[in-house]
Enzyme design. Structure first.
Site, short mmCIF file in Angstrom:
data_model
loop_
_atom_site.label_atom_id
_atom_site.label_comp_id
_atom_site.label_asym_id
_atom_site.label_seq_id
_atom_site.Cartn_x
_atom_site.Cartn_y
_atom_site.Cartn_z
N GLU A 131 -11.75 -3.89 -5.87
CA GLU A 131 -10.61 -3.63 -5.10
C GLU A 131 -9.66 -2.76 -5.70
O GLU A 131 -8.95 -2.15 -4.89
CB GLU A 131 -9.91 -5.11 -4.77
N THR A 184 -6.58 1.04 3.35
CA THR A 184 -5.58 0.19 2.57
C THR A 184 -4.81 0.86 1.68
O THR A 184 -3.36 0.57 1.44
CB THR A 184 -6.44 -0.75 1.84
N1 HSE Z 1 -2.83 -7.48 0.67
C1 HSE Z 1 -3.70 -6.30 0.80
C2 HSE Z 1 -2.83 -5.59 1.48
C3 HSE Z 1 -4.80 -6.78 1.83
O1 HSE Z 1 -1.94 -5.76 2.64
O2 HSE Z 1 -2.53 -4.11 1.23
C4 HSE Z 1 -5.64 -5.67 2.23
O3 HSE Z 1 -6.83 -6.03 2.96
#
Ligand code: HSE
Length: 311
Positions: A131, A184
Site C-alpha cells: 500500500e 489514491t
Molecule cells: N484511507 C485511504 C484513503 C483509503 O482514503 O486515502 C484508500 O483506499
C-alpha cells in the site's frame, strides 16, 4: 517440490466515511486471485498477470503483491524460488482496495505455502508495504479487512493494532463503481495536512457513535454516524454526479452514502438485501443520467477474509 496454493482476497471499503485511514470493511465480491508455486530456483517472479489490461508491472518491486511477498521473505530470512500468478478480477483505481486485495491474497498465499509461520496481523503489516508503494502511505484500512474480514478499526499504527468490530446481522452494504478512475495518491494529495478544530470534534463524535451503533445494532444511530467532515468535502468533486447519487441513494432507503476509500466507488448501508439492491440501482441510474456506466455490488459484509481455493 512444486506445491501450489491459490487464494482469493476480497475488495474492501476503506474509511467507511466516518473513519479516515482507521476503518474498513471487507466485501464478498469482487476480489483478486493469487496463485503461488514453489520452484527449484531461488528467485521470486511474477510470471503472469491477467485481467489488468496490461496496466500492472510484473517487476517484483513495482507490484503491490510482489513488494509484500519480498518484504515477508526478507523478514523470514528465507530465499525460496516462487512463481506468482496474479488474476485481477476487480477494477484498478476504483476505491475498492484493488492494490490491497492483490497484496492480501499474496501474503495469505505465501503464509499457506510456508505452513503458516506468521499470524494474520503480521500478514497485514507486510501487505501494508504494498500500500505504501501504491498510495504513498502505509494505510491499513483496506489490507486489514481484506486479510481479517469484517469491520476493522485500526486502533493504532505504531505498532499496528486493530479491533474487529461487531457486524450487525441485518447490515447490508451496496457499493457502486462508476466508470471513472481516481488514483489514491492523487486523492490523498488534495487533502489538507490539518483540519479545522470543529471538524475534528464532529468527526470524533461521529466515529465514537458509529462504534456504539455497531455494538447495539442501532441503525438510526448508524445512519446519523456515517458522515465524513474530513475527506469527502475535498474528494467529492473528483466524482462526477456525487451529490445526485447521494440523493438517489437516500431516496431509495439507504441508511448512509459516502465515498469508498479514495473513490470513485461510493457505498451505502441498508437494513435489508432488497433495499441494498434498490439503492444500488438508484445510484447506478443516477450515474447513467450523466452517461457514466457503473457496476453494482450489494450484499453482506464478508466476515471470513481470504479464501483458499487450492492447496
Ligand atoms: N484511507 C485511504 C484513503 C483509503 O482514503 O486515502 C484508500 O483506499
Amino acid at each position: 517440490m512444486s506445491k501450489t496454493v491459490k487464494v482469493f482476497a476480497c475488495a474492501s471499503v476503506g474509511n467507511m466515511s466516518v473513519g479516515f485511514d482507521v476503518l474498513g470493511c471487507a466485501l464478498n465480491e469482487p476480489g483478486d486471485i493469487v496463485e503461488m508455486t514453489f520452484t527449484e530456483g531461488s528467485e521470486v517472479r511474477i510470471v503472469e498477470i491477467t485481467g489488468d489490461d496490461g496496466k500492472l508491472p510484473k517487476e517484483l518491486m513495482k507490484n503491490t503483491a510482489g513488494i509484500a511477498v519480498a518484504k515477508m521473505l526478507k523478514h523470514l530470512n528465507i530465499e525460496p524460488g516462487i512463481d506468482i500468478k496474479l488474476h485481477k478480477q476487480m477494477p484498478i483505481g476504483s476505491g475498492l482496495g484493488s492494490s490491497a486485495a492483490s497484496a492480501a491474497a499474496a501474503v495469505y498465499a505465501l503464509n499457506k505455502l510456508l505452513s503458516e509461520p506468521l499470524t494474520p496481523i503480521e500478514l497485514v503489516k507486510f501487505a501494508m508495504e504494498g500500500e505504501k508503494f501504491a498510495s504513498g502511505a502505509a494505510h491499513a484500512d483496506n489490507v486489514a479487512p481484506a486479510i481479517l474480514g469484517g469491520i476493522i478499526l485500526i486502533r493504532k499504527y505504531e505498532p499496528l493494532d486493530v479491533i474487529s468490530l461487531p457486524v450487525p446481522q441485518n447490515l447490508h452494504i451496496t457499493v457502486v463503481h462508476p466508470d471513472l478512475v481516481i488514483s489514491t495518491k492523487e486523492a490523498r494529495s488534495i487533502l489538507p495536512d490539518s483540519f479545522e478544530r470543529i471538524d475534528y470534534i464532529k468527526q470524533s463524535a461521529a466515529l465514537a457513535s458509529f462504534v456504539q451503533a455497531l455494538h447495539t445494532n442501532d441503525f438510526n444511530l448508524l445512519s446519523e454516524s456515517v458522515v465524513d467532515h474530513l475527506a469527502e468535502p475535498y474528494r467529492k468533486s473528483l466524482i462526477n454526479g456525487f451529490d445526485a447519487a447521494k440523493q438517489a441513494a437516500l431516496n431509495a432507503g439507504a441508511l448512509s452514502f459516502g465515498i469508498s476509500g479514495s473513490g470513485p466507488s461510493v457505498f451505502s448501508f441498508s437494513s435489508s438485501l432488497e433495499t441494498a439492491q434498490q439503492v444500488g440501482q438508484a445510484i447506478s441510474d443516477s450515474f447513467a443520467h450523466l452517461n457514466i456506466n457503473s457496476e453494482i455490488y450489494a450484499g453482506k459484509i464478508n466476515q471470513n477474509g481470504p479464501k483458499l481455493i487450492v492447496e
